[in-house]
Motif scaffolding. Structure first.
Motif, short mmCIF file in Angstrom:
data_model
loop_
_atom_site.label_atom_id
_atom_site.label_comp_id
_atom_site.label_asym_id
_atom_site.label_seq_id
_atom_site.Cartn_x
_atom_site.Cartn_y
_atom_site.Cartn_z
N GLN A 171 -6.49 -0.82 2.19
CA GLN A 171 -5.20 -0.17 2.48
C GLN A 171 -4.65 0.57 1.27
O GLN A 171 -3.84 1.47 1.41
CB GLN A 171 -4.16 -1.24 2.92
CG GLN A 171 -4.50 -1.94 4.22
CD GLN A 171 -4.33 -1.03 5.43
OE1 GLN A 171 -4.18 0.18 5.31
NE2 GLN A 171 -4.37 -1.61 6.61
N TYR A 172 -5.10 0.18 0.08
CA TYR A 172 -4.58 0.79 -1.15
C TYR A 172 -5.39 2.01 -1.60
O TYR A 172 -4.88 2.83 -2.35
CB TYR A 172 -4.59 -0.23 -2.29
CG TYR A 172 -3.60 -1.36 -2.11
CD1 TYR A 172 -2.31 -1.25 -2.64
CD2 TYR A 172 -3.93 -2.52 -1.42
CE1 TYR A 172 -1.39 -2.27 -2.50
CE2 TYR A 172 -3.02 -3.54 -1.27
CZ TYR A 172 -1.75 -3.42 -1.81
OH TYR A 172 -0.83 -4.42 -1.66
N PRO B 162 0.82 -1.22 0.00
CA PRO B 162 0.00 0.00 0.00
C PRO B 162 0.85 1.27 0.00
O PRO B 162 0.56 2.22 -0.72
CB PRO B 162 -0.82 -0.13 1.28
CG PRO B 162 -0.92 -1.60 1.51
CD PRO B 162 0.39 -2.17 1.04
#
Ligand SMILES: O=C[C@H](O)[C@H](O)COP(=O)(O)O
Ligand SMILES: C=C(OP(=O)(O)O)C(=O)O
Length: 376
Positions: free
Chosen positions: A167-168, A35
């Motif tokens: 998370q990305y 991420p």
């Protein structure tokens, strides 16, 4: 025993010995960027981060009834064509500006689709729409798309499905949803407890509200679970709990649940559970029988009720794209090059013209409600 069987047996044993009992059904692992790496490649400038924080605060204020506007989560069922999605975003940004005194318009930017059985699972999972599953490219495409929409000044909404993908992309999202098929999942409730934006839980596909109410309680609590950190390392994740959780009524296999009686009954149950009684009504899915024409009728009904002073509806959701309806699409079976631009390949969407009229009706309803409240 035949000679063939005797000669193939040792090879099979050899493969089994290599991997032991582990990952027997896994074909391959392909590492993804972390991420932190993807965010460094496609960063959100400080000005955009401040805008997203402001948008989240505005969503929170509408949900809490502090801001008298109506939250409107509107946009394609799924983003499959980035150019058409951006054309839609540009049009929506203009309408959002026109109605900004009455409506807080948030664009559906959905990149992950939960399927009842199998089908295309969204831009992150299969950005080429051909079953090649280039997830790294999909994560990049989703992040770029969110940045482009944020640059237009529009807040974004998405469904969180895979527990690792937030998370990305989640730093660019102002409102999140957990879908009807995953509301009962502990993994998704834990995930929401750590998400930074307000998140709505849909009632279940069978129409069950209690699972969404339980989900709100679980997601509001502190949780500890296994996830990944910014560097992609498997980690123990400890969360603070998400206080901005709420219910989304989307109908179920037992029928629609957008009526005033359904809203009042759900609000009573939420209050009794100590949760926010203000909720979002989804005009699509089982509330429209997945008919885009019916969706416009549901929005019209909601507008009339809001205009009449009905309390409890903090927001509405509608699925809308440039061209009305949907086209059949299965990766491998259909050629993406032949798709009608601007038309959904998942659920049927209201077309742009009807959407613009519907948003105008909702804005008028909010004006009428405020005037009536002022006169009372
Ligand atoms: O919103 C989208 C769909 O309703 C959901 O992804 C399920 O789709 P499916 O029943 O076509 O698989
Ligand atoms: C999948 C969706 O909805 P639901 O979970 O209500 O089916 C959606 O909103 O895209």
């Amino acid at each position: 025993m035949s000679i063939t069987a005797e000669t193939t047996a040792p090879a099979a044993d050899h493969r089994a010995a290599d991997r032991g009992t582990n990952n027997v059904r896994v074909k391959d692992f392909s590492p993804l960027p972390s991420p932190a790496e993807l965010r460094a490649e496609l960063p959100a400038a400080p000005g955009l981060q401040a805008q997203i924080e402001r948008h989240r605060d505005e969503v929170r204020a509408v949900l809490d009834g502090v801001d008298p506007r109506l939250l409107v989560i509107v946009g394609p069922c799924s983003i499959h064509d980035v150019d058409a999605g951006l054309e839609y975003a540009a049009r929506l940004a203009r309408v959002a500006e026109r109605h900004r005194g009455e409506l807080l318009i948030v664009m559906r930017t959905y990149f992950e689709k939960p399927r009842t059985t199998v089908g295309w699972k969204g831009l992150i999972n299969d950005p080429q729409l051909d079953g090649s599953h280039r997830i790294e490219e999909g994560l990049r495409a989703a992040r770029s798309f969110l940045l482009r929409v944020a640059e237009l000044g529009l807040p974004t909404a998405t469904e969180f499905l895979e527990p690792i993908t937030p998370q990305y992309v989640a730093d660019l999202v102002s409102w999140g949803a957990i879908g009807a098929r995953t509301t009962e999942s502990q993994i998704h409730r834990q995930l929401v407890s750590g998400l930074s934006m307000p998140v709505g839980f849909k009632n279940g596909t069978a129409g069950d509200l209690q699972i969404a109410i339980d989900a709100c309680g679980a997601a509001a609590a502190e949780q500890s679970f296994v996830g990944i950190d910014d560097d992609g390392r498997a980690s123990l994740v400890s969360t603070r709990g998400n206080r901005d959780v709420h219910l989304i009524l989307r109908g179920g296999s037992d029928g629609p649940n957008y009526s005033a009686a359904h809203v009042a009954s759900a609000a009573g149950t939420l209050s009794a559970a100590g949760l926010n009684p203000r909720l979002i009504v989804d005009a699509s899915h089982a509330n429209s029988g997945k008919s885009h024409e019916r969706q416009a009728v549901v929005v019209e009904d909601l507008a009339a009720r809001i205009s009449g002073g009905e309390e409890g509806i903090a927001g509405i959701m509608a699925e809308s794209f440039l061209v009305p309806g949907a086209q059949k699409f299965t990766p491998g079976a259909h050629d993406p090059a032949t798709l009608v631009p601007g038309q959904s390949i998942t659920d049927a969407c209201m077309g742009w013209d009807v959407t613009e009229v519907s948003l105008g009706r909702l804005a008028d309803a909010v004006v009428h409600r405020s005037r009536a409240a002022g006169e009372a």
